[in-house]
Design a protein around this motif. Structure first.
Motif, PDB file in Angstrom:
ATOM      1  N   GLU A  46      36.259  -2.235 -10.604  1.00 19.47           N
ATOM      2  CA  GLU A  46      36.495  -0.913 -11.165  1.00 19.47           C
ATOM      3  C   GLU A  46      37.979  -0.707 -11.461  1.00 19.47           C
ATOM      4  O   GLU A  46      38.848  -1.369 -10.889  1.00 19.47           O
ATOM      5  CB  GLU A  46      36.013   0.166 -10.198  1.00 19.47           C
ATOM      6  CG  GLU A  46      34.555   0.047  -9.809  1.00 19.47           C
ATOM      7  CD  GLU A  46      34.125   1.153  -8.841  1.00 19.47           C
ATOM      8  OE1 GLU A  46      34.898   2.127  -8.675  1.00 19.47           O
ATOM      9  OE2 GLU A  46      33.029   1.035  -8.276  1.00 19.47           O
ATOM     10  N   TYR A  47      38.249   0.259 -12.360  1.00 21.38           N
ATOM     11  CA  TYR A  47      39.628   0.632 -12.642  1.00 21.38           C
ATOM     12  C   TYR A  47      39.645   2.061 -13.190  1.00 21.38           C
ATOM     13  O   TYR A  47      38.619   2.608 -13.637  1.00 21.38           O
ATOM     14  CB  TYR A  47      40.290  -0.334 -13.631  1.00 21.38           C
ATOM     15  CG  TYR A  47      39.561  -0.510 -14.942  1.00 21.38           C
ATOM     16  CD1 TYR A  47      39.766   0.365 -16.010  1.00 21.38           C
ATOM     17  CD2 TYR A  47      38.670  -1.566 -15.121  1.00 21.38           C
ATOM     18  CE1 TYR A  47      39.104   0.197 -17.217  1.00 21.38           C
ATOM     19  CE2 TYR A  47      38.002  -1.736 -16.324  1.00 21.38           C
ATOM     20  CZ  TYR A  47      38.230  -0.858 -17.372  1.00 21.38           C
ATOM     21  OH  TYR A  47      37.573  -1.019 -18.561  1.00 21.38           O
ATOM     22  N   LEU A  48      40.806   2.660 -13.156  1.00 22.66           N
ATOM     23  CA  LEU A  48      41.024   3.994 -13.703  1.00 22.66           C
ATOM     24  C   LEU A  48      41.974   3.845 -14.885  1.00 22.66           C
ATOM     25  O   LEU A  48      43.104   3.381 -14.725  1.00 22.66           O
ATOM     26  CB  LEU A  48      41.622   4.917 -12.636  1.00 22.66           C
ATOM     27  CG  LEU A  48      42.042   6.325 -13.085  1.00 22.66           C
ATOM     28  CD1 LEU A  48      40.832   7.107 -13.583  1.00 22.66           C
ATOM     29  CD2 LEU A  48      42.716   7.068 -11.927  1.00 22.66           C
ATOM     30  N   GLY A  72      44.254   1.900  -0.166  1.00 24.04           N
ATOM     31  CA  GLY A  72      44.323   2.907  -1.213  1.00 24.04           C
ATOM     32  C   GLY A  72      43.266   2.696  -2.272  1.00 24.04           C
ATOM     33  O   GLY A  72      42.362   1.877  -2.119  1.00 24.04           O
ATOM     34  N   TRP A  73      43.400   3.415  -3.363  1.00 22.79           N
ATOM     35  CA  TRP A  73      42.484   3.280  -4.492  1.00 22.79           C
ATOM     36  C   TRP A  73      43.183   3.790  -5.747  1.00 22.79           C
ATOM     37  O   TRP A  73      44.281   4.354  -5.678  1.00 22.79           O
ATOM     38  CB  TRP A  73      41.157   3.994  -4.220  1.00 22.79           C
ATOM     39  CG  TRP A  73      41.240   5.455  -3.867  1.00 22.79           C
ATOM     40  CD1 TRP A  73      41.352   6.504  -4.723  1.00 22.79           C
ATOM     41  CD2 TRP A  73      41.219   6.001  -2.553  1.00 22.79           C
ATOM     42  NE1 TRP A  73      41.390   7.683  -4.037  1.00 22.79           N
ATOM     43  CE2 TRP A  73      41.303   7.414  -2.688  1.00 22.79           C
ATOM     44  CE3 TRP A  73      41.120   5.452  -1.271  1.00 22.79           C
ATOM     45  CZ2 TRP A  73      41.316   8.277  -1.616  1.00 22.79           C
ATOM     46  CZ3 TRP A  73      41.123   6.320  -0.194  1.00 22.79           C
ATOM     47  CH2 TRP A  73      41.220   7.705  -0.369  1.00 22.79           C
ATOM     48  N   TYR A  96      44.889   1.604 -13.615  1.00 24.25           N
ATOM     49  CA  TYR A  96      45.007   1.474 -12.163  1.00 24.25           C
ATOM     50  C   TYR A  96      43.785   0.697 -11.672  1.00 24.25           C
ATOM     51  O   TYR A  96      42.715   1.292 -11.444  1.00 24.25           O
ATOM     52  CB  TYR A  96      45.055   2.854 -11.509  1.00 24.25           C
ATOM     53  CG  TYR A  96      46.145   3.765 -12.042  1.00 24.25           C
ATOM     54  CD1 TYR A  96      47.419   3.778 -11.493  1.00 24.25           C
ATOM     55  CD2 TYR A  96      45.877   4.632 -13.097  1.00 24.25           C
ATOM     56  CE1 TYR A  96      48.410   4.621 -11.977  1.00 24.25           C
ATOM     57  CE2 TYR A  96      46.857   5.485 -13.592  1.00 24.25           C
ATOM     58  CZ  TYR A  96      48.118   5.472 -13.040  1.00 24.25           C
ATOM     59  OH  TYR A  96      49.099   6.319 -13.521  1.00 24.25           O
ATOM     60  N   PRO A  97      43.885  -0.611 -11.520  1.00 22.87           N
ATOM     61  CA  PRO A  97      42.730  -1.385 -11.047  1.00 22.87           C
ATOM     62  C   PRO A  97      42.491  -1.174  -9.557  1.00 22.87           C
ATOM     63  O   PRO A  97      43.401  -0.790  -8.812  1.00 22.87           O
ATOM     64  CB  PRO A  97      43.130  -2.829 -11.350  1.00 22.87           C
ATOM     65  CG  PRO A  97      44.629  -2.811 -11.314  1.00 22.87           C
ATOM     66  CD  PRO A  97      45.048  -1.458 -11.804  1.00 22.87           C
ATOM     67  N   SER A  98      41.281  -1.459  -9.130  1.00 20.55           N
ATOM     68  CA  SER A  98      40.907  -1.280  -7.724  1.00 20.55           C
ATOM     69  C   SER A  98      40.744  -2.628  -7.043  1.00 20.55           C
ATOM     70  O   SER A  98      40.096  -3.529  -7.574  1.00 20.55           O
ATOM     71  CB  SER A  98      39.595  -0.489  -7.626  1.00 20.55           C
ATOM     72  OG  SER A  98      39.200  -0.357  -6.271  1.00 20.55           O
ATOM     73  N   GLY A  99      41.323  -2.739  -5.854  1.00 24.61           N
ATOM     74  CA  GLY A  99      41.068  -3.903  -5.024  1.00 24.61           C
ATOM     75  C   GLY A  99      39.652  -3.830  -4.470  1.00 24.61           C
ATOM     76  O   GLY A  99      38.881  -2.916  -4.788  1.00 24.61           O
ATOM     77  N   LEU A 100      39.309  -4.766  -3.617  1.00 30.41           N
ATOM     78  CA  LEU A 100      37.955  -4.822  -3.059  1.00 30.41           C
ATOM     79  C   LEU A 100      37.958  -4.411  -1.592  1.00 30.41           C
ATOM     80  O   LEU A 100      38.878  -4.749  -0.841  1.00 30.41           O
ATOM     81  CB  LEU A 100      37.377  -6.228  -3.187  1.00 30.41           C
ATOM     82  CG  LEU A 100      36.806  -6.617  -4.555  1.00 30.41           C
ATOM     83  CD1 LEU A 100      36.323  -8.047  -4.514  1.00 30.41           C
ATOM     84  CD2 LEU A 100      35.678  -5.685  -4.975  1.00 30.41           C
ATOM     85  N   GLY A 104      37.188  -4.435   6.067  1.00 33.18           N
ATOM     86  CA  GLY A 104      38.366  -3.636   6.368  1.00 33.18           C
ATOM     87  C   GLY A 104      38.709  -2.732   5.200  1.00 33.18           C
ATOM     88  O   GLY A 104      37.850  -2.371   4.402  1.00 33.18           O
ATOM     89  N   PRO A 105      39.990  -2.336   5.086  1.00 28.23           N
ATOM     90  CA  PRO A 105      40.392  -1.449   3.999  1.00 28.23           C
ATOM     91  C   PRO A 105      40.353  -2.161   2.642  1.00 28.23           C
ATOM     92  O   PRO A 105      40.312  -3.378   2.555  1.00 28.23           O
ATOM     93  CB  PRO A 105      41.825  -1.068   4.385  1.00 28.23           C
ATOM     94  CG  PRO A 105      42.305  -2.199   5.226  1.00 28.23           C
ATOM     95  CD  PRO A 105      41.105  -2.667   5.996  1.00 28.23           C
ATOM     96  N   ARG A 106      40.400  -1.358   1.596  1.00 30.22           N
ATOM     97  CA  ARG A 106      40.395  -1.881   0.227  1.00 30.22           C
ATOM     98  C   ARG A 106      41.745  -2.568  -0.026  1.00 30.22           C
ATOM     99  O   ARG A 106      42.796  -1.941   0.117  1.00 30.22           O
ATOM    100  CB  ARG A 106      40.181  -0.731  -0.748  1.00 30.22           C
ATOM    101  CG  ARG A 106      39.930  -1.111  -2.177  1.00 30.22           C
ATOM    102  CD  ARG A 106      39.523   0.115  -2.983  1.00 30.22           C
ATOM    103  NE  ARG A 106      38.221   0.595  -2.530  1.00 30.22           N
ATOM    104  CZ  ARG A 106      38.044   1.577  -1.659  1.00 30.22           C
ATOM    105  NH1 ARG A 106      39.090   2.196  -1.131  1.00 30.22           N
ATOM    106  NH2 ARG A 106      36.841   1.952  -1.291  1.00 30.22           N
TER     107      ARG A 106
END
Length: 601
Positions: A46-48, A72-73, A96-100, A104-106
């Motif tokens: 995903e990304y924004l 974060g995101w 703004y791409p999203s990590g996975l 644990g956290p993204r």
């Protein structure tokens, strides 16, 4: 600032205390606004995306990629960096791409498993370039904390696509020696001296399993990479901000570090974070607008980008060869190209296999980014390849794949170094060892082509003007562009011409000398009518070619023959056929099992 906002922004930092993990999950579901989705490496990513109202589809537009910290995101990174505010004024696109997020956290995977995140970013750029008029010379990457570490990874893994990078409070978890990319990539960084997570002076932090490097040393290493003057110039930007800048760098690729005295794990001038948790922020400098000014001054030079190798150059003893490796696995599959072509012949095959096994292709001496040899022969090629693999750190036994003239090369490698070879795949190979005579029409066609090329070479040598070469349309456009730009080279043309008169290409060997104890796969193609040949002539040549390959297949007691419904250029026309001959995911009858059964590996 609202209590809800405080809880949301706290988790931008590199890692989360256990007691905040539940709040992170809740806040993400409430505030996540991702508007872009795609499948990359079999996973939903995903990304924004933010496209300003001023976007003009008729004009090439810069693209800024901004990556969040661990935990974060995308929406958080948007609020923290405030890139949208500047995009409205300056007319660039921000994503703004999203990590996975797993257990644990993204996060962004900036350790040994970074490849899938790199591919996601590359494929995201491809998608945006298809939908918008993105200027390929002005694609920039930046990130906060763990996202800053990912910016470093992109500068090494996608140097031909990322013009410059920016990092704020970067958490670097890879050793500097990991990056072997030689292109000078402009870099701007911001770091607080009182950062509570990614320590300015380095050391073990509770948020990471390994110590962080000292920021000044890390920056100096980047300056060495960019071949800058070793002594930086320092200047006061504000009472609490000092600029340490390395100048006179290769390709004008400056390196700048803004040191915020007393600054915490924050984005200077950006969205607020709770100081009780991350430390103090400064308003003396705006990291986003300063970074954008730096980016504007450093577009990607297509000329310098084209001059850089796709893979890495390895010294084999006084000269270097260019090798391109992808993936990982118990065996390295080594791919040898046909006559007069380079590593790129295997690009589609390697790309198809990169998530399954390790593959390496290379440019023979004089081709592409490899230095020319003192003399040219098949025996010399075998020696070069052996030394290249040894000095590259690739461990035998290898599975060798050879196309056309690459077939004789890999077989002769086997006859010289049999213990290094676990198996052989020959892709529509030529037979140069059994004293088989081709049909007269083929001899005439080869002689005519040689005469034409000799005249062209004489003209080019006289004028020292070397034209760019042509490359398969099936290759990715960006790769093809780099090959074209680098191919107007005397060394490259001389290498192509030289392979038409190798002194030891045709040799006479007895049946016993031609024996291969290793398992063997022969992939046969369907030759199409060459220009000017009748069906009758083509059929006679096909018969000769098939008989020659039957003889090759008989060299091993453990041979498998595969028919490919393509022309001679199987790696380009039907890369899936070659990939399936190596893939460990090819079902119960997979050929990798075929190799293992007989090699005992």
């Amino acid at each position: 600032m609202s209590r809800k906002r405080v809880i949301g922004v706290v988790v931008i930092v590199i890692s989360l205390p256990v007691f905040l993990a539940a709040f992170e999950a809740i806040s993400f579901r409430i505030r996540n606004r991702n508007n872009g989705f795609m499948i990359s490496s079999g996973q939903k990513r995903e990304y924004l995306l933010y496209v300003p109202r001023s976007y003009d589809a008729t004009k090439p537009t810069p693209l800024v990629i901004s990556m969040h910290g661990a935990g974060g995101w995308p929406t958080q990174q948007m609020n923290l960096s405030e890139w949208n505010r500047l995009a409205d004024r300056q007319g660039f696109i921000v994503v703004y791409p999203s990590g996975l997020k797993k257990t644990g956290p993204r996060v962004w995977r900036v350790g040994p498993d970074f490849a899938k995140d790199v591919r996601f970013i590359s494929e995201m750029i491809d998608k945006l370039e298809a939908a918008y008029n993105i200027d390929p010379a002005r694609v920039y990457a930046n990130g906060f904390s763990n996202g800053g570490g990912m910016a470093f990874v992109l500068s090494c893994a996608l140097p031909d696509r990322i013009a410059a990078v920016g990092m704020v409070g970067a958490a670097q978890t890879l050793p500097w020696s990991w990056c072997t990319e030689r292109r000078a990539v402009p870099m701007i960084a911001f770091h607080g001296t009182d950062d509570r997570f990614a320590f300015y002076n380095g050391g073990q932090s509770w948020v990471a399993p390994r110590p962080f490097p000292a920021v000044p040393i890390w920056t100096a290493n980047w300056a060495r990479r960019n071949r800058c003057e070793p002594r930086p110039v320092e200047s006061a930007v504000a009472a609490d901000v000092t600029l340490r800048e390395y100048t006179h760098c290769a390709e004008d690729a400056a390196v700048a570090l803004y040191i915020v005295r007393g600054g915490g794990h924050t984005w200077p001038g950006g969205g607020p974070l709770p100081e009780w948790y991350v430390g103090s922020n400064t308003r003396s400098i705006d990291a986003t607008s300063t970074m954008w000014a730096f980016f504007r001054a450093h577009p990607l030079s297509r000329k310098s980008g084209a001059a850089q190798p796709i893979g890495k150059r390895v010294d084999i003893g006084g000269r270097s060869l260019h090798i391109v490796c992808m993936g990982s696995g118990p065996h390295t599959v080594v791919m040898e190209s046909g006559a007069a072509v380079g590593f790129y012949e295997w690009w589609l095959v390697q790309s198809a296999l990169r998530d399954e096994i390790r593959t390496c292709s290379y440019d023979r001496a004089g081709f592409g980014w490899s230095d020319p040899p003192p003399s040219r022969s098949i025996a010399g090629y075998v020696s070069d390849l052996h030394e290249l693999l040894r000095r590259s750190g690739e461990k035998p036994p290898f599975i060798f794949v050879g196309h056309s003239m690459g077939g004789p090369i890999v077989q002769r490698y086997y006859w010289r170094y049999p213990s290094d070879v676990a198996g052989i795949i020959l892709v529509d190979p030529s037979n140069q060892e059994a004293s088989l005579q081709t049909i007269p029409e083929m001899k005439a066609a080869v002689a005519a082509n040689r005469l034409r090329r000799t005249k062209e070479m004489e003209d080019w040598r006289a004028t020292n003007k070397w034209p760019p070469q042509q490359f398969p349309a099936e290759l990715p456009a960006d790769l093809r562009a780099r090959l074209v730009a680098a191919s107007a080279s005397r060394n490259w043309w001389e290498a192509r011409f030289g392979e038409g008169m190798l002194p030891d290409l045709e040799i006479s060997m007895s049946p016993e000398q031609r024996r291969i104890a290793a398992p063997l796969v022969v992939i046969r193609a369907q030759w199409r009518n060459p220009p000017g040949w009748s069906d009758e002539v083509t059929e006679r040549f096909r018969k000769h070619w098939r008989e020659a390959q039957d003889e090759i297949a008989s060299r091993s007691e453990h041979t498998k023959v595969v028919e490919a419904a393509s022309g001679h250029d199987v790696p380009i026309e039907a890369p899936g056929v070659v990939a399936r001959a190596q893939s460990p995911a090819n079902g119960p009858a997979r050929l990798s099992n075929f190799f293992c059964k007989f090699s005992g590996k």
